[in-house]
Design an enzyme around this catalytic site. Sequence first.
Site, PDB file in Angstrom:
ATOM      1  N   HIS A 192       1.055  -1.180  -0.008  1.00  0.00           N
ATOM      2  CA  HIS A 192       0.047  -0.141  -0.112  1.00  0.00           C
ATOM      3  C   HIS A 192       0.880   1.269   0.029  1.00  0.00           C
ATOM      4  CE1 HIS A 192      -4.213   2.012   1.172  1.00  0.00           C
ATOM      5  NE2 HIS A 192      -3.327   2.912   1.097  1.00  0.00           N
ATOM      6  N   ASN A 229      -2.092  -2.104  -3.720  1.00  0.00           N
ATOM      7  CA  ASN A 229      -3.066  -1.082  -3.746  1.00  0.00           C
ATOM      8  C   ASN A 229      -2.971   0.198  -4.801  1.00  0.00           C
ATOM      9  OD1 ASN A 229      -5.516   0.568  -2.233  1.00  0.00           O
ATOM     10  ND2 ASN A 229      -3.597   1.846  -2.222  1.00  0.00           N
ATOM     11  N   GLU A 230      -4.149   0.485  -5.546  1.00  0.00           N
ATOM     12  CA  GLU A 230      -4.009   1.421  -6.475  1.00  0.00           C
ATOM     13  C   GLU A 230      -2.871   1.727  -7.350  1.00  0.00           C
ATOM     14  OE1 GLU A 230      -5.338   5.053  -4.393  1.00  0.00           O
ATOM     15  OE2 GLU A 230      -7.247   4.163  -3.695  1.00  0.00           O
ATOM     16  N   GLU A 236     -12.722   1.467  -0.836  1.00  0.00           N
ATOM     17  CA  GLU A 236     -12.426   2.566  -0.216  1.00  0.00           C
ATOM     18  C   GLU A 236     -13.319   3.631  -0.769  1.00  0.00           C
ATOM     19  OE1 GLU A 236      -8.426   4.683  -0.076  1.00  0.00           O
ATOM     20  OE2 GLU A 236      -7.579   2.544   0.016  1.00  0.00           O
TER      21      GLU A 236
END
Length: 470
Positions: free
Chosen positions: A120, A163-164, A378
């Site tokens: 992350h 993540n992302e 999220e």
Amino acid sequence: MENLQVKALPKEFLLGTATAAYQVEGATRVDGKGINMWDVYLQENSPFLPDPASDFYYRYEEDIALAAEHGLQALRLSISWVRIFPDIDGDANVLAVHYYHRVFQSCLKHNVIPFVSLHHFDSPQKMLETGDWLNRENIDRFIRYARFCFQEFTEVKHWFTINELMSLAAGQYIGGQFPPNHHFQLSEAIQANHNMLLAHALAVLEFHQLGIEGKVGCIHALKPGYPIDGQKENILAAKRYDVYNNKFLLDGTFLGYYSEDTLFHLNQILEANNSSFIIEDGDLEIMKRAAPLNTMFVMNYYRSEFIREYKGENRQEFNSTGIKGQSSFKLNALGEFVKKPGIPTTDWDWNIYPQGLFDMLLRIKEEYPQHPVIYLTENGTALKEVKPEGENDIIDDSKRIRYIEQHLHKVLEARDRGVNIQGYFIWSLQDQFSWANGYNKRYGLFFVDYETQKRYIKKSALWVKGLKRN
């Protein structure tokens, strides 16, 4: 708040909340933790430091109990790579392994399902110094780390690899808010995304080869792009933006390759910026093998963008203060972000547009019908909040309730239209350290007094607790 449309949730629908290790744990020099890229960068460049942050390293039991007491059934959290492997090429840190076992066991004790991310935004410093995701040798290091966690933490049944991807690459190589702080390096941004998609695919294959029980996927921050009007050039700009931010990642995840349409528009952006990226022999074969083995699709959603054609010098202004009107984004051949009359924004200039979430969910269903179950891990909004006067005062964050309710309503509407989405996670459980904004940008359902670490309840937590089940 009497006009709220969401008063109950489907019985089987999962309501959760989310955190990230570096934003909440603190304890950055405790129990043998190694150095990640933020430890060095923040020490040298930022007035804000993530220690003790929300002190989750020591207060996880309290925070997980708060989540359970307020009706939250799942918690998305991440493992710090440099806690597990202080030297990414060395041995595992037993103290860190025991710590995360205690955290996950606390979740299960409170009937809160742990959803766990491996990466992350917090690459080890040694990985950054060797090129981070631009260096394919670091993919091998990531797979070693993933393999260890998959096999060690058997109590975890829901795994996210990275993540992302685009948020990380754009922060590092476009906007420069993340280390190594490069600006408008399109080649680096797209190459990093491709390499992360490859790393994800290899981790998914490893997960299944090991026979791990549970589900695995990666997390994409999807931002729909809409033309500001009906002019042809703005429609095309919005198309290119969508390919850059969304379709490139969706193709790589669910198809295992990039469609001709995706490559056509992506190459238009790259060529206009004297940029390119490399797909090595064998990459797409690996990605194709992994694509049908994703057992959940995970997305984050905060905002949509309205796009106008732009040809010129690349420019971006990042709103780090929460004073409206400070942000801007202009990328040659991709477009310019503009505000649409009637669309509200947060103090950090993020458009509040729940319809964008609905549109994206329907699009995934239609364009990628092979997708697995969806979780939105999220969604939330930041507010400027101050410590209450009384020890037991409830903080009025009605704006957050309105934001969450509007987006949750669109999720349930998409379910009614046949989208297989089974969970919604609020960002965030408690107020946390923000990568580029420090501590004045508060997302939590629970207010954190950073001086004393006392938690205060917000109205949004009580609203969540009051949701009924059909």
